[in-house]
Write a protein that holds these residues in place. Structure first.
Motif, PDB file in Angstrom:
ATOM      1  N   ALA A  17       0.796  -1.393  -0.071  1.00 10.43           N
ATOM      2  CA  ALA A  17      -0.029   0.068  -0.271  1.00 10.43           C
ATOM      3  C   ALA A  17       1.031   1.360   0.014  1.00 10.43           C
ATOM      4  CB  ALA A  17      -1.001   0.041   1.108  1.00 10.43           C
ATOM      5  N   THR A  18       1.832   1.218   0.717  1.00 13.40           N
ATOM      6  CA  THR A  18       2.785   2.314   0.834  1.00 13.40           C
ATOM      7  C   THR A  18       3.566   2.685  -0.390  1.00 13.40           C
ATOM      8  OG1 THR A  18       3.155   1.930   3.070  1.00 13.40           O
ATOM      9  CG2 THR A  18       4.903   3.472   1.952  1.00 13.40           C
ATOM     10  N   GLN A  19       4.081   1.569  -0.956  1.00 16.00           N
ATOM     11  CA  GLN A  19       4.701   1.662  -2.697  1.00 16.00           C
ATOM     12  C   GLN A  19       3.612   2.187  -3.534  1.00 16.00           C
ATOM     13  OE1 GLN A  19       7.794   1.679  -3.160  1.00 16.00           O
ATOM     14  NE2 GLN A  19       7.837   1.773  -5.120  1.00 16.00           N
ATOM     15  N   ILE A  20       2.254   1.618  -3.807  1.00 13.04           N
ATOM     16  CA  ILE A  20       1.488   2.093  -4.728  1.00 13.04           C
ATOM     17  C   ILE A  20       0.870   3.356  -4.503  1.00 13.04           C
ATOM     18  CG2 ILE A  20      -0.866   1.596  -5.226  1.00 13.04           C
ATOM     19  CD1 ILE A  20      -0.512  -1.359  -4.490  1.00 13.04           C
ATOM     20  N   ALA A  21       0.946   3.861  -3.188  1.00 10.57           N
ATOM     21  CA  ALA A  21       0.336   5.126  -2.898  1.00 10.57           C
ATOM     22  C   ALA A  21       1.636   6.146  -3.261  1.00 10.57           C
ATOM     23  CB  ALA A  21      -0.021   5.421  -1.312  1.00 10.57           C
ATOM     24  N   LYS A  22       2.678   5.754  -2.925  1.00 16.46           N
ATOM     25  CA  LYS A  22       3.773   6.656  -3.161  1.00 16.46           C
ATOM     26  C   LYS A  22       3.845   6.791  -4.942  1.00 16.46           C
ATOM     27  CE  LYS A  22       8.216   5.291  -2.792  1.00 16.46           C
ATOM     28  NZ  LYS A  22       9.340   4.750  -2.393  1.00 16.46           N
ATOM     29  N   SER A  25       1.125   9.159  -6.205  1.00 17.00           N
ATOM     30  CA  SER A  25       1.095  10.602  -6.024  1.00 17.00           C
ATOM     31  C   SER A  25       2.345  10.995  -6.736  1.00 17.00           C
ATOM     32  CB  SER A  25       1.460  10.889  -4.585  1.00 17.00           C
ATOM     33  OG  SER A  25       2.528  10.267  -4.066  1.00 17.00           O
ATOM     34  N   ARG A  26       3.358  10.283  -7.115  1.00 11.66           N
ATOM     35  CA  ARG A  26       4.454  10.767  -7.768  1.00 11.66           C
ATOM     36  C   ARG A  26       3.886  11.041  -9.572  1.00 11.66           C
ATOM     37  NH1 ARG A  26       9.185   6.742  -9.151  1.00 11.66           N
ATOM     38  NH2 ARG A  26       7.433   6.223 -11.038  1.00 11.66           N
ATOM     39  N   ASP A  27       3.497   9.732  -9.926  1.00  9.88           N
ATOM     40  CA  ASP A  27       3.061   9.998 -11.335  1.00  9.88           C
ATOM     41  C   ASP A  27       1.527  10.360 -11.663  1.00  9.88           C
ATOM     42  OD1 ASP A  27       5.252   8.817 -11.811  1.00  9.88           O
ATOM     43  OD2 ASP A  27       4.318   6.607 -11.509  1.00  9.88           O
ATOM     44  N   GLY A  28       0.735  10.904 -10.326  1.00 13.16           N
ATOM     45  CA  GLY A  28      -0.534  11.620 -10.728  1.00 13.16           C
ATOM     46  C   GLY A  28      -1.542  10.475 -11.495  1.00 13.16           C
ATOM     47  N   THR A  29      -1.362   9.252 -10.855  1.00 13.20           N
ATOM     48  CA  THR A  29      -2.377   8.315 -11.705  1.00 13.20           C
ATOM     49  C   THR A  29      -3.551   7.930 -10.531  1.00 13.20           C
ATOM     50  OG1 THR A  29      -1.140   6.471 -10.570  1.00 13.20           O
ATOM     51  CG2 THR A  29      -0.753   7.204 -12.507  1.00 13.20           C
ATOM     52  N   GLN A  30      -4.702   7.230 -11.011  1.00 11.43           N
ATOM     53  CA  GLN A  30      -5.824   6.856 -10.267  1.00 11.43           C
ATOM     54  C   GLN A  30      -5.453   5.627  -9.345  1.00 11.43           C
ATOM     55  OE1 GLN A  30      -8.652   8.636  -9.556  1.00 11.43           O
ATOM     56  NE2 GLN A  30      -7.465  10.309 -10.503  1.00 11.43           N
TER      57      GLN A  30
END
Length: 120
Positions: A17-22, A25-30
């Motif tokens: 979850a931490t990696q996906i959320a990071k 936010s970095r790439d501006g994806t959904q």
């Protein structure tokens, strides 16, 4: 689509979850869309893509700022899977612990599902 009331289609570890959320936010994806496709020496491979929009037919799992979408055709293959993120000296990446897998190739990149799932 292939759900049990009160149970998420997949689970996401805290590290994943931490990696996906990071990355979201970095790439501006959904979120991260996961699926399966034919390929590899065992017959099937996981697919993962960060996407700009949620498909209305996707199964959506959200946890701790992370969003995972399961492509419609993959839902029956991925139900019950735990998604983790592992880091070692040689590699880092998402790992799938999938109870529906009956075999995998030696390198772990391709998988085989119970043939009864394909018949559904």
């Amino acid at each position: 689509m292939f759900s049990i009331p009160g149970k998420q289609a997949v689970t996401i570890t805290e590290r994943a979850a931490t990696q996906i959320a990071k990355l979201m936010s970095r790439d501006g994806t959904q979120g991260l869309r996961i699926g399966v496709k034919k390929g590899g020496c065992a017959g099937m491979e996981y697919t993962m893509d960060y996407v700009a929009e949620v498909d209305p037919l996707d199964e959506v799992v959200e946890q701790d700022g992370a969003r995972v979408m399961i492509a419609p055709m993959a839902q029956m293959f991925l139900f019950g899977t735990e998604i983790d993120y592992e880091v070692s000296l040689l590699e880092s990446g998402f790992k799938f612990r999938n109870p529906n897998v009956v075999d995998a190739c030696g390198c772990g990149e391709s998988i085989k599902f119970d043939e009864s799932l394909s018949a559904k």
